[in-house]
Design an enzyme around this catalytic site. Structure first.
Site, PDB file in Angstrom:
ATOM      1  N   LYS A   1       0.609  -1.506  -0.174  1.00 55.63           N
ATOM      2  CA  LYS A   1       0.330  -0.003  -0.007  1.00 55.63           C
ATOM      3  C   LYS A   1       0.700   0.543  -0.288  1.00 55.63           C
ATOM      4  O   LYS A   1       0.637   2.045  -0.897  1.00 55.63           O
ATOM      5  CB  LYS A   1      -1.213   0.099   0.864  1.00 55.63           C
ATOM      6  N   ASN A   2       2.314   1.297   0.622  1.00 54.91           N
ATOM      7  CA  ASN A   2       2.823   2.215   1.057  1.00 54.91           C
ATOM      8  C   ASN A   2       3.400   2.789  -0.192  1.00 54.91           C
ATOM      9  O   ASN A   2       4.513   3.908   0.103  1.00 54.91           O
ATOM     10  CB  ASN A   2       3.249   2.240   2.547  1.00 54.91           C
TER      11      ASN A   2
ATOM     12  N   CYS B   1      -4.858  10.085  11.097  1.00 57.40           N
ATOM     13  CA  CYS B   1      -5.997   8.674  11.908  1.00 57.40           C
ATOM     14  C   CYS B   1      -5.482   8.709  13.746  1.00 57.40           C
ATOM     15  O   CYS B   1      -5.507  10.205  13.932  1.00 57.40           O
ATOM     16  CB  CYS B   1      -5.617   7.854  11.483  1.00 57.40           C
TER      17      CYS B   1
ATOM     18  N   ARG C   1      -0.777  14.440  12.480  1.00 61.23           N
ATOM     19  CA  ARG C   1       0.155  14.510  11.234  1.00 61.23           C
ATOM     20  C   ARG C   1       0.382  15.405  10.465  1.00 61.23           C
ATOM     21  O   ARG C   1      -0.123  16.295   9.434  1.00 61.23           O
ATOM     22  CB  ARG C   1      -0.598  13.367  10.125  1.00 61.23           C
ATOM     23  N   PRO C   2       1.830  16.166  10.611  1.00 60.53           N
ATOM     24  CA  PRO C   2       2.366  17.511  10.516  1.00 60.53           C
ATOM     25  C   PRO C   2       2.967  17.247   9.838  1.00 60.53           C
ATOM     26  O   PRO C   2       3.212  16.111   8.903  1.00 60.53           O
ATOM     27  CB  PRO C   2       3.608  17.893  11.494  1.00 60.53           C
TER      28      PRO C   2
ATOM     29  N   ASP D   1       4.458   0.270  12.145  1.00 65.31           N
ATOM     30  CA  ASP D   1       3.447  -0.528  11.972  1.00 65.31           C
ATOM     31  C   ASP D   1       3.236  -1.092  12.426  1.00 65.31           C
ATOM     32  O   ASP D   1       2.140  -2.257  11.213  1.00 65.31           O
ATOM     33  CB  ASP D   1       3.285  -0.167   9.966  1.00 65.31           C
TER      34      ASP D   1
ATOM     35  N   ARG E   1      -8.248  -0.318   4.880  1.00 64.47           N
ATOM     36  CA  ARG E   1      -8.065   0.502   3.892  1.00 64.47           C
ATOM     37  C   ARG E   1      -6.270   0.023   3.696  1.00 64.47           C
ATOM     38  O   ARG E   1      -6.137   0.970   2.512  1.00 64.47           O
ATOM     39  CB  ARG E   1      -7.552   1.749   4.843  1.00 64.47           C
TER      40      ARG E   1
END
Ligand code: EPZ
Length: 418
Positions: A22-23, A116, A121-122, A303, A395
């Site tokens: 995914k990433n 999330c 999440r800057p 993760d 997701r």
């Protein structure tokens, strides 16, 4: 909203094929906007986030065609430079559009990406890097506009090896005049995959996978065809699931080197983890407690932290988990406690006293990895576990319940009345 119903107690046995990462897929899809032609991306996982990225690319003017496991993106007519707020909020990876559109069109307007439940999440490192390339950044009313018709190469030093900032700066630098260095760059395999995709397009990038990446700006980019690397986090998730259910599982389509941090920890905990051909074989008896510290790659992946905590909840002894990457990535702890896990939080550290058995309960997924951790806990718990808000899990995991069922797990999806 869908939910999973799981009955615990069955060791996982058999073979599972790992999907494309995914990433890696998401930044590579965004990067296709740089090329005035049609790129083909293969091994694309069928995920909610991938569908959202397709929607964003189409709104920017690209033609997107989805095939079985592949995606063709024709970005010839890309002209829009504003990503709608609802889509930006839906997914963090929408921020990758910034670097690509700035490089292609010289202008981009985005709202702050959704965070999330793992913390703020800057995007300050992204913006600092794009500004170093000469982009004019304005932030107001929750929007960020970056403009720069003539980006120029620069020496960018990241305060933190941010994966997204490294990838965003890389994409914008491809079209800048001159040479860009990204120092203290993220070394994740997904960054290397993005470099390889961009170089197939005609970019000149060297050093991804190390802490210094050199990008020589080019004027022309050409359509390319690329297969995304396997998902090391999906692989790690199934490796942990095999070990904690004391099963016997063979994972196909894995790059062993990318899963080494997880394999090493599983071996330390007493599991057998072997590279066999293009795959990995995992077997285990009852696991021993181990300590985990999440770090940028090649350290232990953040993760994988929630999934590993589920495993340590039933390991023999006391484990300490330290989450160094995100400030609030312990949302799964309360839910694991409902299942009988003995976990104490002290700031960034969690102390886990392993118990013999967890007990099934009704729990809620709060984000992608916390959600899958609860599924793993359900696989070993006594009785029935209901995991709610499964859309978080959809997701990032393609057909999770099907893959688990094929390995013998007792799991089914219940569609909630809409
Ligand atoms: C990527 O997110 C991944 N997402 C995340 O995976 C992963 O957890 C993370 O990298 C770390 O490995 C994608 O690739 C789509 P970061 P990203 O920028 O790029 C701080 C999953 O479950 N930071 O490396 O957002 C940030 O707050 C997801 O698949 C700044 O302070 O991660 C965090 O504490 C979750 N300013 C740390 O750096 C910035 O400008 C790491 O963030 C950017 C980041």
């Amino acid at each position: 909203m869908d939910r999973f119903i799981i009955t615990g107690g069955t060791p996982l046995k058999g073979t599972v094929r790992i999907a494309g990462a995914k990433n890696a897929t998401l930044p590579i899809m965004a990067a296709s906007l740089l090329c005035p032609g049609t790129c083909q991306i293969n091994e694309v996982p069928d995920l909610r986030d991938v569908r959202v990225m397709c929607e964003i690319l189409q709104l920017m003017g690209a033609q997107v065609e989805r095939g079985k496991g592949c995606c063709r993106i024709d970005a010839r007519n890309v002209a829009a430079c504003e990503v709608p707020e609802n889509l930006m909020r839906e997914m963090r990876s929408s921020i990758f559009i910034m670097g690509a559109l700035l490089g292609r069109l010289g202008k981009v307007k985005v709202s702050y990406p959704g965070g999330c439940a793992i913390g703020p999440r800057p995007i300050d490192l992204h913006l600092k890097g794009l500004a170093a390339l000469g982009a004019k950044i304005t932030e107001k009313h929750g929007y960020v506009v970056a403009e720069g018709k003539e980006l120029r190469g620069s020496d960018v030093h990241l305060d933190f090896p941010s994966v997204g900032a490294t990838e965003n700066i890389m994409m914008a630098a491809v079209c800048a005049r001159g040479v860009t260095f990204i120092r203290n760059a993220a070394k994740e395999p997904e960054v290397v995959d993005l470099q390889n995709f961009l170089n197939k397009m005609g970019a000149k990038i060297r050093g991804a996978g190390t802490d210094t990446i050199k990008i020589e700006g080019v004027t022309d980019l050409y359509p390319s065809n690329h297969s995304v690397i396997p998902d090391r986090i999906e692989a790690g998730t199934f490796m942990v699931a095999a070990a904690m259910t004391q099963g016997d599982v063979y994972l196909e389509n894995v790059i062993a080197e990318h899963t080494e941090p997880v394999a090493a920890k599983l071996r330390e905990a007493g599991a057998e983890v072997e590279t066999v051909g293009e795959g990995i074989h995992v077997t285990a008896r009852r696991l021993q407690a181990v300590d985990i510290k999440t770090l940028p790659y090649p350290g232990y992946p953040t993760d994988m932290q929630p999934q590993t905590m589920a495993m340590l909840s039933i390991a023999e002894g006391t484990s300490v988990v330290i989450e160094n990457i995100f400030v609030n990535r312990f949302k799964h702890v309360d839910e694991l406690r409902r299942m009988g896990a003995q976990i104490k939080i002290e700031g960034r550290a969690a102390v886990i006293h392993g118990v013999e058995r967890l007990s099934g309960a009704c729990v809620e997924a709060s984000d992608l990895r916390a959600g899958v951790a609860l599924v793993l806990a359900g696989l070993v718990a006594d009785g029935q576990t209901v995991v709610d808000h499964v859309y978080h899990i959809d997701r990032g995991y393609e057909g999770l319940e099907e893959k688990l069922k094929k390995l013998g797990a007792q799991i089914r999806r219940v569609q909630e009345a809409r």
